[in-house]
Design a protein around this motif. Sequence first.
Motif: not given
Length: 432
Positions: A104-111, A178-187
């Motif tokens: 469901x992500x709205x966009x894919x910000x670069x990690x 999670x709609x915009x932030x990659x999981x690896x960055x959030x972790x």
Amino acid sequence: MAAGAPATALPASQRLRALFYALQPSESSFRSLREVPSYVDQVVPLFIVFILLELVVSSIQRHKPSYRINDAISSLSAGILSQLPEAVCRGFELTGYVYIWENYRLCELPWDSSWTWYLTLLGVDFTYYWFHRLAHEVNILWATHQTHHSSEDYNLSTALRQSAVQKYISWVFYLPIALIIPPSVCAVHLQFNLLYQFWIHTEVIDNLGPLEWILNTPSHHRVHHGRNPYCIDKNYGGTLIIWDRIFGTFEAEKEKVIYGLTHPINTFEPFKVQLHHLTYIWSVFWATPGFSNKLSVIFKGPGWGPGKPRLGLPEEIPVITGKEVPFNPKLPVHLCVYAVIHFALIVTLYIDLFAAAATLSQVTVLLRIGYIILTLTSIGLLMDKRPEAARWETVRCTVFLALQKLGYIKTYPSLMFAYEVRHLFRSMEHAV
């Protein structure tokens, strides 16, 4: 934090700077969740170093130690209990986050973008503020968070007094990110936000000048842990204090802070420390008439009652005189030494469990977890001076000998253990 994270040790400088949210985006950005290091696991030795350093500095400043053995062991026991589920199911709290991101992500910000890194810092801290605030204002959430506030001391060991169940609820609040932030960055930032809050649990550091306007500091967080009327429901920020200033929950440190819950629980037994407010909600829920009132017991503030405002009445907060005495049953010196030795041994078993978890059978992992819980419970009952402590310790020693005989535990120095058990049996019945 991340399942499958590499076991490669981080450089010492990175581990130290992780405690202060001082790593650069270029050295803490990762393409996939599997590449994210478990910063929390790798800074555990630094927790011990800083606790010992604080003990020395506070002893010099005050001419007496800032730690009580029973309270410190209770705090560290809560920290161990909060992490034990990770030995069985690591990274559970990120499963829902990954699902939202993938579907469901709205966009894919670069990690690997610095902008993404700093945006995530703000997003995680903003979300933490609101979860933390609701954890004080919603009774069922408070039941999971009150563990952290139950210590009547305030030192670095208090930072490790964590709820065993809170993180299995708090992850829901981070799903919008999670709609915009990659999981690896959030972790990464979930860990940094948690680690930053370790060093602010101290009375050694006074005021940090201009930084007090932006960062959550020891002074601000002392207020948050206070049970003085002016401290209640203030300073929820994790890393930044700006959210409290914006949303009207900021309070500067004034008079001497008295720490702990407004109604102290007076125990070091780990299950009561973790679950006592849940049992309180259960009893109040059934005793309160009316369906809407029962829902209010769960979802309104801890101080709510029929006819009261959502967060209760401020005048019902117990008066603080400044002469409050913490719960502190006195044990003979030899039993204090016994408790410290066996707690230290259980810490070594805990560390060994996580170091070897991937190579151990599921049965071995579960038996070791059970034994760790049994030991922490027995030590808590001993520090409470409860009459049943001797019986629990007898059971614990018997279980240990059985597990060692069967090969499920091999880390204890057997000779020291046997000596201490003999010494305990001679004196416990008279002391408790």
